[in-house]
Design a protein around this motif. Structure first.
Motif, PDB file in Angstrom:
ATOM      1  N   GLY A 608      46.754  52.001  42.879  1.00 24.81           N
ATOM      2  CA  GLY A 608      47.958  50.834  43.098  1.00 24.81           C
ATOM      3  C   GLY A 608      47.623  49.804  43.107  1.00 24.81           C
ATOM      4  N   SER A 609      48.419  48.081  42.950  1.00 27.19           N
ATOM      5  CA  SER A 609      48.361  46.664  42.929  1.00 27.19           C
ATOM      6  C   SER A 609      49.089  46.027  44.008  1.00 27.19           C
ATOM      7  CB  SER A 609      49.188  46.741  41.433  1.00 27.19           C
ATOM      8  OG  SER A 609      49.714  46.564  41.419  1.00 27.19           O
ATOM      9  N   PHE A 610      48.927  44.857  44.599  1.00 26.07           N
ATOM     10  CA  PHE A 610      49.713  43.989  45.115  1.00 26.07           C
ATOM     11  C   PHE A 610      49.595  42.562  44.431  1.00 26.07           C
ATOM     12  CE2 PHE A 610      50.108  40.489  48.452  1.00 26.07           C
ATOM     13  CZ  PHE A 610      50.814  40.978  48.454  1.00 26.07           C
ATOM     14  N   THR A 611      50.713  42.392  44.126  1.00 24.17           N
ATOM     15  CA  THR A 611      50.645  40.434  43.872  1.00 24.17           C
ATOM     16  C   THR A 611      51.885  39.918  44.681  1.00 24.17           C
ATOM     17  OG1 THR A 611      50.782  41.819  41.352  1.00 24.17           O
ATOM     18  CG2 THR A 611      51.638  39.195  41.377  1.00 24.17           C
ATOM     19  N   TRP A 612      51.328  38.667  44.870  1.00 23.75           N
ATOM     20  CA  TRP A 612      52.405  37.810  45.587  1.00 23.75           C
ATOM     21  C   TRP A 612      52.262  36.262  44.808  1.00 23.75           C
ATOM     22  CZ3 TRP A 612      49.738  34.381  49.889  1.00 23.75           C
ATOM     23  CH2 TRP A 612      51.159  33.258  50.019  1.00 23.75           C
ATOM     24  N   LEU A 613      53.233  35.718  44.438  1.00 22.01           N
ATOM     25  CA  LEU A 613      53.725  34.501  43.370  1.00 22.01           C
ATOM     26  C   LEU A 613      53.991  33.343  44.748  1.00 22.01           C
ATOM     27  CD1 LEU A 613      55.154  35.522  39.311  1.00 22.01           C
ATOM     28  CD2 LEU A 613      52.650  36.023  40.732  1.00 22.01           C
ATOM     29  N   ARG A 614      52.962  32.656  44.367  1.00 26.81           N
ATOM     30  CA  ARG A 614      54.181  31.677  45.155  1.00 26.81           C
ATOM     31  C   ARG A 614      53.928  30.054  44.696  1.00 26.81           C
ATOM     32  NH1 ARG A 614      56.295  30.121  50.219  1.00 26.81           N
ATOM     33  NH2 ARG A 614      55.827  28.424  50.967  1.00 26.81           N
ATOM     34  N   ASP A 615      55.419  29.439  45.006  1.00 23.29           N
ATOM     35  CA  ASP A 615      55.371  27.892  44.241  1.00 23.29           C
ATOM     36  C   ASP A 615      55.576  27.156  45.526  1.00 23.29           C
ATOM     37  OD1 ASP A 615      56.663  25.295  43.981  1.00 23.29           O
ATOM     38  OD2 ASP A 615      58.676  26.249  42.846  1.00 23.29           O
ATOM     39  N   TRP A 616      54.671  25.987  45.261  1.00 29.03           N
ATOM     40  CA  TRP A 616      53.838  25.351  47.110  1.00 29.03           C
ATOM     41  C   TRP A 616      54.760  24.238  46.972  1.00 29.03           C
ATOM     42  CZ3 TRP A 616      51.906  27.821  50.774  1.00 29.03           C
ATOM     43  CH2 TRP A 616      50.870  29.298  50.805  1.00 29.03           C
ATOM     44  N   GLN A 617      55.835  23.758  45.844  1.00 23.08           N
ATOM     45  CA  GLN A 617      56.265  22.986  46.074  1.00 23.08           C
ATOM     46  C   GLN A 617      55.029  21.162  44.665  1.00 23.08           C
ATOM     47  OE1 GLN A 617      58.317  21.797  49.126  1.00 23.08           O
ATOM     48  NE2 GLN A 617      60.085  22.917  48.618  1.00 23.08           N
ATOM     49  N   ASN A 618      56.030  20.416  45.106  1.00 26.67           N
ATOM     50  CA  ASN A 618      55.048  19.443  44.226  1.00 26.67           C
ATOM     51  C   ASN A 618      54.844  19.905  42.902  1.00 26.67           C
ATOM     52  OD1 ASN A 618      55.762  17.629  46.351  1.00 26.67           O
ATOM     53  ND2 ASN A 618      54.647  18.212  47.387  1.00 26.67           N
ATOM     54  N   ALA A 628      43.598  48.161  43.367  1.00 24.72           N
ATOM     55  CA  ALA A 628      42.609  49.248  43.604  1.00 24.72           C
ATOM     56  C   ALA A 628      42.592  50.552  43.425  1.00 24.72           C
ATOM     57  CB  ALA A 628      42.767  49.178  45.537  1.00 24.72           C
ATOM     58  N   ALA A 629      41.897  51.373  42.970  1.00 26.40           N
ATOM     59  CA  ALA A 629      41.927  52.750  42.804  1.00 26.40           C
ATOM     60  C   ALA A 629      40.584  53.982  43.160  1.00 26.40           C
ATOM     61  CB  ALA A 629      41.877  52.931  41.469  1.00 26.40           C
ATOM     62  N   GLN A 630      40.439  55.095  43.298  1.00 29.97           N
ATOM     63  CA  GLN A 630      39.813  55.716  44.343  1.00 29.97           C
ATOM     64  C   GLN A 630      39.188  56.908  43.311  1.00 29.97           C
ATOM     65  OE1 GLN A 630      40.915  58.696  46.537  1.00 29.97           O
ATOM     66  NE2 GLN A 630      39.961  57.903  48.814  1.00 29.97           N
ATOM     67  N   GLN A 631      38.202  56.187  43.011  1.00 31.84           N
ATOM     68  CA  GLN A 631      37.266  56.985  41.878  1.00 31.84           C
ATOM     69  C   GLN A 631      37.987  58.076  40.546  1.00 31.84           C
ATOM     70  OE1 GLN A 631      34.231  59.138  42.565  1.00 31.84           O
ATOM     71  NE2 GLN A 631      34.056  57.490  44.045  1.00 31.84           N
ATOM     72  N   ASP A 633      36.727  57.600  36.696  1.00 36.30           N
ATOM     73  CA  ASP A 633      36.404  58.388  36.485  1.00 36.30           C
ATOM     74  C   ASP A 633      34.395  57.818  37.520  1.00 36.30           C
ATOM     75  OD1 ASP A 633      34.603  58.344  34.632  1.00 36.30           O
ATOM     76  OD2 ASP A 633      34.722  56.772  33.554  1.00 36.30           O
ATOM     77  N   LYS A 634      35.336  58.290  37.975  1.00 41.03           N
ATOM     78  CA  LYS A 634      33.822  58.482  39.543  1.00 41.03           C
ATOM     79  C   LYS A 634      33.275  57.071  40.711  1.00 41.03           C
ATOM     80  CE  LYS A 634      32.403  62.321  37.806  1.00 41.03           C
ATOM     81  NZ  LYS A 634      33.318  62.698  36.176  1.00 41.03           N
ATOM     82  N   ASN A 635      33.459  55.860  39.943  1.00 44.73           N
ATOM     83  CA  ASN A 635      34.105  54.654  41.003  1.00 44.73           C
ATOM     84  C   ASN A 635      34.746  54.178  41.176  1.00 44.73           C
ATOM     85  OD1 ASN A 635      30.779  53.854  40.088  1.00 44.73           O
ATOM     86  ND2 ASN A 635      31.887  54.701  38.055  1.00 44.73           N
ATOM     87  N   ASP A 636      35.303  53.506  42.527  1.00 50.30           N
ATOM     88  CA  ASP A 636      36.384  52.676  43.097  1.00 50.30           C
ATOM     89  C   ASP A 636      36.246  51.607  42.893  1.00 50.30           C
ATOM     90  OD1 ASP A 636      36.867  55.498  44.524  1.00 50.30           O
ATOM     91  OD2 ASP A 636      35.027  54.176  46.835  1.00 50.30           O
ATOM     92  N   LEU A 637      36.989  51.473  42.342  1.00 48.26           N
ATOM     93  CA  LEU A 637      37.426  50.084  41.882  1.00 48.26           C
ATOM     94  C   LEU A 637      38.966  49.150  42.907  1.00 48.26           C
ATOM     95  CD1 LEU A 637      38.188  47.670  39.688  1.00 48.26           C
ATOM     96  CD2 LEU A 637      41.266  49.161  39.917  1.00 48.26           C
ATOM     97  N   GLN A 638      37.823  48.015  43.833  1.00 48.30           N
ATOM     98  CA  GLN A 638      38.983  47.164  44.051  1.00 48.30           C
ATOM     99  C   GLN A 638      38.769  45.455  43.776  1.00 48.30           C
ATOM    100  OE1 GLN A 638      38.049  46.873  48.953  1.00 48.30           O
ATOM    101  NE2 GLN A 638      36.825  49.168  48.138  1.00 48.30           N
ATOM    102  N   LEU A 639      39.853  44.807  43.480  1.00 47.55           N
ATOM    103  CA  LEU A 639      39.487  44.186  41.831  1.00 47.55           C
ATOM    104  C   LEU A 639      40.577  43.423  42.473  1.00 47.55           C
ATOM    105  CD1 LEU A 639      37.875  42.777  39.859  1.00 47.55           C
ATOM    106  CD2 LEU A 639      39.987  43.893  38.181  1.00 47.55           C
TER     107      LEU A 639
END
Length: 691
Positions: A608-618, A628-631, A633-639
């Motif tokens: 899955g994925s999670f995205t947060w876009l934020r406008d901080w003004q100025n 993230a992905a569990q296994q 192609d045999k490797n865990d992904l956390q990016l």
């Protein structure tokens, strides 16, 4: 749909519902689509800071993005062998960039800059009914910025570590009836640089692109849209070649090349004419011409025995098991078991002292593929409740390669398709259709789809979908004649300075089309007041007559004996939480049962994925994306991707400065095990000027 305007509307409060195009060639609200569709809009693409299209595709639930090196990434949906992602149709403004000769999409070499992309629509499921064979698992439709929507001048550059040196320039022109957009771009980096064991890994890339798109409004009813695209560059490739008799020859280091870089050149052109006959009827004609060229050369050495006609004949008459045994034996040392096996396999040919005499020569891998595609499409609204779309198309594909095909292969494809959209009542929507396809290499096929949507309102609906689709074996799979003619041999062999290497491979020519049957239940809803969209999908897919392989010269025995079954669920949501915050979430749960080890344990059970876009003004903004992905192609992904941007405005001029960070959050390679731990970590700056 005027007949729906009076339906009970509990959620949307008369606000417009966004529409998508890719599912059926018809603009439809997502709740009415016969399947699941994801849309990655321009805001997400810019906020991601992505340099590559593949990076933003991680936002799509169930999409597997697996880097094999810094310049080679495969994209797959749900699974099957990640090294050969052959089952997705990929389009750029309706032009297929799926290479029929070798069943692949070269993501690094696509002749389109990410800055030119308006949005990416991904139909998640079989869609041969709309796009023909090879849309087996889904369709990725890359839609670029229309010439009439591009304005002024844009200049952009990315600079950062790992040799990142990108540039982009765009200019737009407008007149009363014509609009034109020209973009030039380049991309360069050093890839991963290191293998997992810390050794050097040459996988950098350098490329340049040219894109020209124009729109002409001929009159009130007729318009023309045409495009030209060109890409050239080179991809670094470590030389993975290993001589057949590596253990019994002793060449000098200066006789061989460590590298075998690839030169890649792509051309594309398209012309689309659209005529609106009246408010209910329109027709369009689109023609495409494309060409792909690839070239690799390197020097390598092998025993002179490897170029003898006698050994070539011995290889030809040997059984598949004998060939497999030869290459699966342990590496040779003096008096080793494999040497004894070679002695028996070759008979008197391996007599004499070791090392054997060797020769070194120039090896080439080259290919040229071309395509011509012509399609006529007719869209007709019979009534307010019934729309029809139908069409005919002709496509000619050709592939030339002395190495892989021993000449030329070609095929002609004729298609006829039709789909309907019928609102039986304001709440019940029935959709169906089929694609008939005649392939001169693979025969005839018919792919149907039937869907029922129950719409609570135009923005909220349940769906049930059944679909079938096919994938045609590519020219290489079915008609391979894979052999190496080695030139400039030093010293010369008995045949002279040019000779054939003894190992070769031939396709059977008897492979059939792969076939999928898929079932889907889902819900799509757009809560306008809350500015929230949700899509939920439950699925079961089974591919039969599957061709599973990683092509190897010494073992090329392809068949339709394999199968795979996927089932699970997917979730996707997009929420404009406040006027300054946008949140996006995706998740996929996939289970698979595969008959071939190559396809087993590839699909992550959870991703899955999670995205947060934020406008901080100025004029400050930021984005945070987590994948993230569990296994996988045999490797865990956390990016994680982080981008912080500041915008400066002076009248009609705008300057944007951004910092981009990509960081792996665990100590595992991204996807494949040949790139170094944390090799995806990179920092680069972006400067963009618009005026």
């Amino acid at each position: 749909m005027s007949h729906l305007a009076h339906a009970s509307d509990l959620f949307i409060n008369d606000q417009a519902v966004p529409e998508v195009l890719t599912a059926t060639h018809l603009y439809q609200p997502p709740a009415a689509v016969p399947g699941s569709i994801s849309s990655i809009d321009r805001e997400l693409i810019v906020a991601s800071g992505a340099r590559n299209i593949t990076d933003v595709l991680r936002l799509v639930p169930g999409m597997l993005v697996v880097p094999d090196s810094g310049n080679l990434t495969t994209v797959n949906y749900h699974g099957t062998s990640p090294g050969q992602a052959r089952r997705l149709q990929v389009l750029i403004d309706g032009r297929s960039v799926y290479r029929a000769g070798f069943a692949k999409v070269d993501w690094t070499n696509l002749p389109v800059a990410i800055e030119d992309i308006q949005r990416i629509e991904v139909f998640r499921g079989p869609n041969t009914v709309s796009y023909g064979a090879n849309a087996l698992l889904g369709v990725i439709n890359i839609i670029t910025v229309s010439a009439k929507d591009a304005h002024g001048t844009v200049l952009k550059s990315n600079l950062g570590e790992n040799g990142i040196r990108d540039w982009y320039a765009r200019q737009a022109w407008h007149s009363d009836r014509s609009d034109m957009r020209l973009s030039l771009s380049g991309l360069a980096d050093n890839g991963f640089d290191k293998r997992e064991d810390g050794s050097d890994f040459r996988d950098g890339r350098r490329l340049s692109r040219f894109n020209l798109r124009a729109n002409h409004q001929l009159d009130e009813r007729n318009s023309i849209d045409w495009q030209l695209a060109f890409k050239e560059g080179s991809n670094q490739i470590n030389n993975h070649y290993r001589p057949a008799f590596a253990e019994v020859i002793n060449p000098r280091a200066d006789e061989q090349d460590d590298n075998s870089d690839e030169k890649a050149t792509d051309y594309g052109a398209s012309l689309r004419w659209t005529s609106i006959i009246n408010s209910k009827h329109s027709i369009s004609v689109q023609g495409d011409v494309q060409q792909w060229q690839r070239q690799r050369e390197w020097r390598a050495c092998d025993a002179q025995l490897a170029f003898s006609p006698e050994l070539n004949e011995l290889w030809r008459i040997s059984s598949a098991q004998q060939r497999e045994d030869l290459f699966n034996r342990k590496r040779i040392s003096n008096a080793s078991p494999r040497q004894d096996y070679l002695q028996n396999w070759l008979g008197s040919k391996l007599l004499g002292p070791i090392p054997l005499p060797h020769s070194c020569g120039l090896i080439s891998e080259e290919s040229r593929e071309s395509r011509f595609d012509l399609e006529l499409q007719d869209t007709y609204s019979v009534s307010d409740s019934l729309r029809l779309i139908s069409g005919l198309s002709y496509r000619y594909d050709q592939a030339r390669s002395q190495t892989f095909l021993n000449g030329r292969q070609r095929k002609d494809i004729i298609r006829a398709f039709s789909q309907f959209e019928w609102y039986a009542t304001p709440h019940w929507l029935l959709q169906g259709g089929g694609m008939f396809e005649h392939d001169s290499s693979n025969g005839d096929s018919f792919s149907p789809r039937l869907a029922v949507n129950y719409l609570f309102t135009p923005a909220h609906g349940l769906r049930a979908v059944y679909s079938e689709a096919v994938r045609s074996p590519d020219m290489f799979e079915n008609h391979a004649d894979w052999r190496y003619r080695v030139h400039d041999l030093r010293p010369q062999v008995s045949q002279g300075s040019t000779a054939d290497f003894f190992i070769s491979a031939q396709g059977s020519g008897k492979l059939k089309q792969e076939k999928i049957k898929a079932y889907e239940l889902g819900y799509n809803g757009h809560f306008a007041a809350q500015r929230l969209s949700i899509d939920i999908k439950l699925f079961e897919e089974k591919i039969t007559r599957m061709i599973s392989h990683r092509p190897r010269l010494e073992s090329f025995n392809l068949s339709n004996h394999d199968h795979i079954k996927f089932y699970g669920g997917e979730f996707e949501s997009n929420w404009q939480a406040t006027s300054k915050d946008r949140l996006r979430l995706s998740y996929a749960h996939i289970k698979e049962r595969a008959s071939n080890a190559l396809d087993q344990d590839i699909a992550p059970p959870h991703s899955g994925s999670f995205t947060w876009l934020r406008d901080w003004q100025n004029d400050w903004s930021s984005s945070l994306m987590y994948f993230a992905a569990q296994q996988l192609d045999k490797n865990d992904l956390q990016l994680a991707n982080l981008r912080l941007a500041k915008q400066f405005n002076w009248g009609d001029k705008r300057l944007t400065v951004a910092g981009n960070l990509q960081k792996t959050l665990n100590n595992q390679p991204i996807g494949r095990t040949n790139n170094k731990d944390n090799s995806h970590d990179k920092v680069y700056a972006t400067v963009q000027l618009e005026f």
